[in-house]
Write an enzyme that holds these catalytic residues in place. Structure first.
Site, short mmCIF file in Angstrom:
data_model
loop_
_atom_site.label_atom_id
_atom_site.label_comp_id
_atom_site.label_asym_id
_atom_site.label_seq_id
_atom_site.Cartn_x
_atom_site.Cartn_y
_atom_site.Cartn_z
N SER A 46 61.23 -97.17 -58.70
CA SER A 46 61.71 -95.79 -58.81
C SER A 46 62.73 -95.66 -59.94
O SER A 46 63.58 -96.54 -60.13
CB SER A 46 62.34 -95.36 -57.48
OG SER A 46 63.03 -94.13 -57.63
N TYR A 70 60.60 -89.37 -63.83
CA TYR A 70 60.64 -87.92 -63.90
C TYR A 70 60.90 -87.56 -65.36
O TYR A 70 61.39 -88.39 -66.14
CB TYR A 70 61.76 -87.34 -63.03
CG TYR A 70 61.63 -87.63 -61.57
CD1 TYR A 70 60.73 -86.93 -60.77
CD2 TYR A 70 62.42 -88.60 -60.95
CE1 TYR A 70 60.62 -87.19 -59.41
CE2 TYR A 70 62.32 -88.87 -59.60
CZ TYR A 70 61.41 -88.17 -58.83
OH TYR A 70 61.30 -88.43 -57.50
N THR A 96 55.90 -88.67 -61.84
CA THR A 96 55.84 -87.83 -60.65
C THR A 96 55.75 -86.37 -61.08
O THR A 96 56.63 -85.87 -61.77
CB THR A 96 57.07 -88.05 -59.76
OG1 THR A 96 57.06 -89.41 -59.29
CG2 THR A 96 57.06 -87.12 -58.56
N LYS A 172 51.47 -89.05 -60.50
CA LYS A 172 51.67 -89.19 -59.06
C LYS A 172 52.00 -87.83 -58.45
O LYS A 172 52.92 -87.15 -58.91
CB LYS A 172 52.81 -90.17 -58.77
CG LYS A 172 53.13 -90.39 -57.30
CD LYS A 172 54.27 -91.37 -57.15
CE LYS A 172 54.55 -91.68 -55.69
NZ LYS A 172 55.03 -90.52 -54.93
N HIS A 196 54.14 -86.81 -51.79
CA HIS A 196 55.55 -87.18 -51.91
C HIS A 196 56.14 -87.51 -50.54
O HIS A 196 57.26 -87.11 -50.20
CB HIS A 196 56.35 -86.05 -52.57
CG HIS A 196 57.55 -86.54 -53.34
ND1 HIS A 196 57.61 -86.50 -54.71
CD2 HIS A 196 58.72 -87.07 -52.94
CE1 HIS A 196 58.77 -86.98 -55.11
NE2 HIS A 196 59.47 -87.34 -54.06
#
Length: 309
Positions: A46, A70, A96, A172, A196
């Site tokens: 992440s 992101y 994402t 994603k 999510h």
């Protein structure tokens, strides 16, 4: 054995990106990545990691590592993160796409959740605000990301991301056939069918429900289809593969193992999943991943045509 992104993969499942893992165990993301390395699972780190991506890369130098991203208001931050991931040996960027803002998370708001003062969002140290140790009227996490994430994203930003990296880009958060087609159109190497963790919008379909329609639509393209969300047993993985997913990812189970026993705890969780999948295959009369197909699952008719929320 299966393959992803043109390379053999020991397992048809991997570890999904989850944030702030040092809250579960002092070694956090490094321990999780080492466990994935030991078991031969793909590990996705992440962006909101409490361990710098470079440290994770060193801790699990032989693991197959992807970097979740992101896109930020400050594109310079995004560019730096992508460059660092590429230089550290991560083999894909996982963008994402379902979180221009974070959904309403009542528990976080009620508890005014924020990071303990001895933790930080480690990948941002030195390039933007890395302190998530305070909250105003609600969730400190929501307030933190609201100040960073670019809410104005469109499909053209996928093209921009592809222009700044040589790594394959995986999207994603795809939940509709239409978005899956657009992902292919804009050059995605793969998509992760995902809600999510069901924390963005209430009552959306489970990823498994929309998986058949998406797999059917992308058949014949080079875009690989993966899934996460609700995967917690080896039989779940078997069903996802049977429907057509190339790989399934688990998030919460890996963190539970991390909290219980660090690296060994995650290894135990992954081992349980592998054993469950292997036994399910044996009892289904299947001797290889390639043999798993839709004959082994009963798919509701409505799933195969699901394309809209």
């Amino acid at each position: 054995m299966t393959s992803v992104l043109g390379r053999p993969a020991t397992l048809p499942f991997g570890v999904a990106p989850t944030a702030l893992q040092r809250m579960a165990h002092p070694e956090g993301e490094s321990a999780n990545a080492r466990a994935a390395q030991t078991r031969g699972a793909v590990f996705i780190l992440s962006t909101l990691s409490t361990t710098p991506l470079e440290d994770v890369a060193v801790a699990a130098s032989d693991a197959r590592k992807w970097f979740q991203l992101y896109i930020y208001k400050d594109r310079g931050v995004t560019r730096q993160l992508v460059q660092r991931a590429q230089e550290a040996g991560f083999e894909a960027i996982v963008l994402t796409v379902d979180a221009p803002i974070f959904g309403i998370r009542y528990a976080d708001t009620r508890n005014k959740f924020s990071l303990p003062p001895h933790f930080e969002v480690a990948n941002f140290k030195g390039i933007t605000r890395s302190d998530m140790t305070s909250s105003g009227t609600g969730s400190g996490v929501n307030e933190y990301v609201a100040g960073l994430l670019d809410r104005s994203l469109t499909w053209k930003d996928v093209a921009w991301l592809k222009s700044i990296t040589q790594l394959p880009v995986i999207l994603k958060g795809i939940l509709t056939v239409e978005d899956a087609e657009l992902a292919v159109k804009h050059g995605a190497a793969g998509i992760i069918v995902s809600s999510h963790g069901a924390r963005q919008v209430d009552t959306v379909p489970a990823p498994l429900e929309v998986l058949p329609g998406i797999v059917d639509k992308l058949k014949g393209t080079s875009c690989e289809v993966y899934i996460d969300g609700g995967i917690s047993t080896g039989t779940d993985i078997f069903k996802a593969i049977a429907i057509g997913a190339r790989m399934a990812f688990v998030g919460r189970p890996a963190v539970w193992g991390l909290a219980c026993g660090g690296q060994q705890g995650v290894e135990k969780v992954l081992g349980i999943l592998e054993d469950e999948l292997r036994i399910t295959m044996m009892l289904s009369g299947v001797s290889s991943i390639e043999e798993i197909n839709r004959d082994y699952v009963d798919i509701p008719t409505v799933w195969t045509s699901a394309s809209k929320l």
